[in-house]
Design a protein around this motif. Structure first.
Motif, PDB file in Angstrom:
ATOM      1  N   ALA A  29       0.832  -1.209   0.000  1.00 38.89           N
ATOM      2  CA  ALA A  29       0.000   0.000   0.000  1.00 38.89           C
ATOM      3  C   ALA A  29       0.864   1.256   0.000  1.00 38.89           C
ATOM      4  O   ALA A  29       0.577   2.221  -0.709  1.00 38.89           O
ATOM      5  N   GLU A  30       1.926   1.250   0.775  1.00 39.68           N
ATOM      6  CA  GLU A  30       2.845   2.388   0.804  1.00 39.68           C
ATOM      7  C   GLU A  30       3.509   2.579  -0.561  1.00 39.68           C
ATOM      8  O   GLU A  30       3.635   3.702  -1.046  1.00 39.68           O
ATOM      9  N   SER A  31       3.895   1.489  -1.177  1.00 44.83           N
ATOM     10  CA  SER A  31       4.493   1.560  -2.512  1.00 44.83           C
ATOM     11  C   SER A  31       3.500   2.139  -3.509  1.00 44.83           C
ATOM     12  O   SER A  31       3.864   2.961  -4.351  1.00 44.83           O
ATOM     13  N   TYR A  32       2.257   1.717  -3.421  1.00 45.67           N
ATOM     14  CA  TYR A  32       1.231   2.236  -4.317  1.00 45.67           C
ATOM     15  C   TYR A  32       1.045   3.735  -4.101  1.00 45.67           C
ATOM     16  O   TYR A  32       0.956   4.509  -5.052  1.00 45.67           O
ATOM     17  N   ALA A  33       0.993   4.147  -2.846  1.00 47.48           N
ATOM     18  CA  ALA A  33       0.798   5.563  -2.537  1.00 47.48           C
ATOM     19  C   ALA A  33       1.944   6.412  -3.074  1.00 47.48           C
ATOM     20  O   ALA A  33       1.735   7.531  -3.536  1.00 47.48           O
ATOM     21  N   GLU A  34       3.145   5.883  -3.030  1.00 44.68           N
ATOM     22  CA  GLU A  34       4.318   6.625  -3.489  1.00 44.68           C
ATOM     23  C   GLU A  34       4.448   6.653  -5.002  1.00 44.68           C
ATOM     24  O   GLU A  34       5.084   7.547  -5.550  1.00 44.68           O
ATOM     25  N   ASN A  35       3.896   5.656  -5.689  1.00 50.06           N
ATOM     26  CA  ASN A  35       4.164   5.538  -7.112  1.00 50.06           C
ATOM     27  C   ASN A  35       2.956   4.976  -7.854  1.00 50.06           C
ATOM     28  O   ASN A  35       3.047   3.937  -8.493  1.00 50.06           O
ATOM     29  N   ARG A  36       1.838   5.664  -7.796  1.00 51.76           N
ATOM     30  CA  ARG A  36       0.601   5.179  -8.408  1.00 51.76           C
ATOM     31  C   ARG A  36       0.726   4.953  -9.905  1.00 51.76           C
ATOM     32  O   ARG A  36       0.234   3.975 -10.427  1.00 51.76           O
ATOM     33  N   GLY A  37       1.352   5.879 -10.599  1.00 50.68           N
ATOM     34  CA  GLY A  37       1.451   5.760 -12.053  1.00 50.68           C
ATOM     35  C   GLY A  37       2.171   4.504 -12.481  1.00 50.68           C
ATOM     36  O   GLY A  37       1.726   3.789 -13.383  1.00 50.68           O
ATOM     37  N   LEU A  38       3.268   4.213 -11.819  1.00 50.63           N
ATOM     38  CA  LEU A  38       4.034   3.032 -12.179  1.00 50.63           C
ATOM     39  C   LEU A  38       3.280   1.762 -11.820  1.00 50.63           C
ATOM     40  O   LEU A  38       3.233   0.815 -12.601  1.00 50.63           O
ATOM     41  N   LEU A  39       2.665   1.749 -10.664  1.00 50.27           N
ATOM     42  CA  LEU A  39       1.950   0.545 -10.262  1.00 50.27           C
ATOM     43  C   LEU A  39       0.705   0.322 -11.110  1.00 50.27           C
ATOM     44  O   LEU A  39       0.312  -0.808 -11.347  1.00 50.27           O
ATOM     45  N   VAL A  84      -6.915  -9.569  -2.573  1.00 47.99           N
ATOM     46  CA  VAL A  84      -5.815  -8.867  -1.903  1.00 47.99           C
ATOM     47  C   VAL A  84      -5.175  -7.854  -2.843  1.00 47.99           C
ATOM     48  O   VAL A  84      -4.997  -6.680  -2.488  1.00 47.99           O
ATOM     49  N   LEU A  85      -4.856  -8.275  -4.054  1.00 42.97           N
ATOM     50  CA  LEU A  85      -4.201  -7.372  -4.999  1.00 42.97           C
ATOM     51  C   LEU A  85      -5.113  -6.215  -5.402  1.00 42.97           C
ATOM     52  O   LEU A  85      -4.655  -5.085  -5.570  1.00 42.97           O
ATOM     53  N   ALA A  86      -6.407  -6.473  -5.510  1.00 47.02           N
ATOM     54  CA  ALA A  86      -7.349  -5.412  -5.865  1.00 47.02           C
ATOM     55  C   ALA A  86      -7.524  -4.397  -4.736  1.00 47.02           C
ATOM     56  O   ALA A  86      -7.852  -3.232  -4.995  1.00 47.02           O
ATOM     57  N   LEU A  87      -7.296  -4.816  -3.507  1.00 47.05           N
ATOM     58  CA  LEU A  87      -7.489  -3.924  -2.367  1.00 47.05           C
ATOM     59  C   LEU A  87      -6.273  -3.054  -2.047  1.00 47.05           C
ATOM     60  O   LEU A  87      -6.372  -2.135  -1.219  1.00 47.05           O
ATOM     61  N   ILE A  88      -5.149  -3.299  -2.684  1.00 52.45           N
ATOM     62  CA  ILE A  88      -3.930  -2.530  -2.395  1.00 52.45           C
ATOM     63  C   ILE A  88      -4.144  -1.019  -2.575  1.00 52.45           C
ATOM     64  O   ILE A  88      -3.753  -0.245  -1.702  1.00 52.45           O
ATOM     65  N   PRO A  89      -4.770  -0.559  -3.676  1.00 53.80           N
ATOM     66  CA  PRO A  89      -4.970   0.888  -3.795  1.00 53.80           C
ATOM     67  C   PRO A  89      -5.781   1.480  -2.633  1.00 53.80           C
ATOM     68  O   PRO A  89      -5.436   2.536  -2.105  1.00 53.80           O
ATOM     69  N   ALA A  90      -6.841   0.799  -2.219  1.00 55.68           N
ATOM     70  CA  ALA A  90      -7.646   1.291  -1.090  1.00 55.68           C
ATOM     71  C   ALA A  90      -6.835   1.247   0.202  1.00 55.68           C
ATOM     72  O   ALA A  90      -6.953   2.134   1.054  1.00 55.68           O
TER      73      ALA A  90
END
Length: 165
Positions: free
Chosen positions: A90-100, A141-147
């Protein structure tokens, strides 16, 4: 695969760091020229190692996915590893949404497959420990990472088994 000279390895490392930063800031539309400038190398240096921008994007995604896969694999060995994986992802997603977000376009790569497998094993192990509901699947689990990047405690609470079961 041959070993790079020390200076070539340093340049490669700088390019990957710069690309990661640029993609985090501007998404995958960041220019190769900006990446080269930040890395302190010429445009040609980037294209010698990565013949296309897509190859550079794939290399950055691969590095990121490799880290997440390692966190998932480590999580199987320790209680609380599932929660740690969710928080790191989740932290990785928050830091780099475009790449993820670009990872969804690369769903069928070997690295993404390895990540899915590691997360699936992590989910199973967490279910056996009673840390995760029995009906949770890897896709959930993978779908919930952005939330989880905004509401990690709420997501983790929702994935835990109901009290008394």
């Amino acid at each position: 695969m041959s070993t790079l000279r020390a200076d070539a390895q340093r340049n490669l490392d700088r390019v990957l760091v710069a690309a990661t930063e640029c993609f985090a800031e501007s998404g995958v539309n960041a220019s190769v020229d900006e990446i080269a400038r930040r890395a302190g190398v010429g445009h040609g240096t980037v294209f010698r190692r990565f013949p296309t921008k897509e190859a550079l994007i794939a290399a950055v995604i691969d590095a990121h996915v490799t880290v997440l896969t390692a966190v998932a694999e480590e999580g199987r060995r320790e209680p609380g590893g599932f929660e740690r994986f969710i928080r790191v992802a989740a932290e990785s997603y928050a830091e780099n949404r475009g790449l993820l977000d670009a990872m969804t376009k690369c769903r069928h790569t070997q690295q993404i497959g390895a990540l899915r497998e590691a997360v699936q094993k992590l989910v199973r192990k967490a279910q056996l420990r009673g840390e995760v509901r029995r009906d949770v699947k890897v896709d959930d689990v993978l779908a919930l990472i952005p939330a989880a990047s905004q509401f990690p405690d709420v997501i983790l609470d929702g994935l835990r088994p109901p009290a008394g079961r």
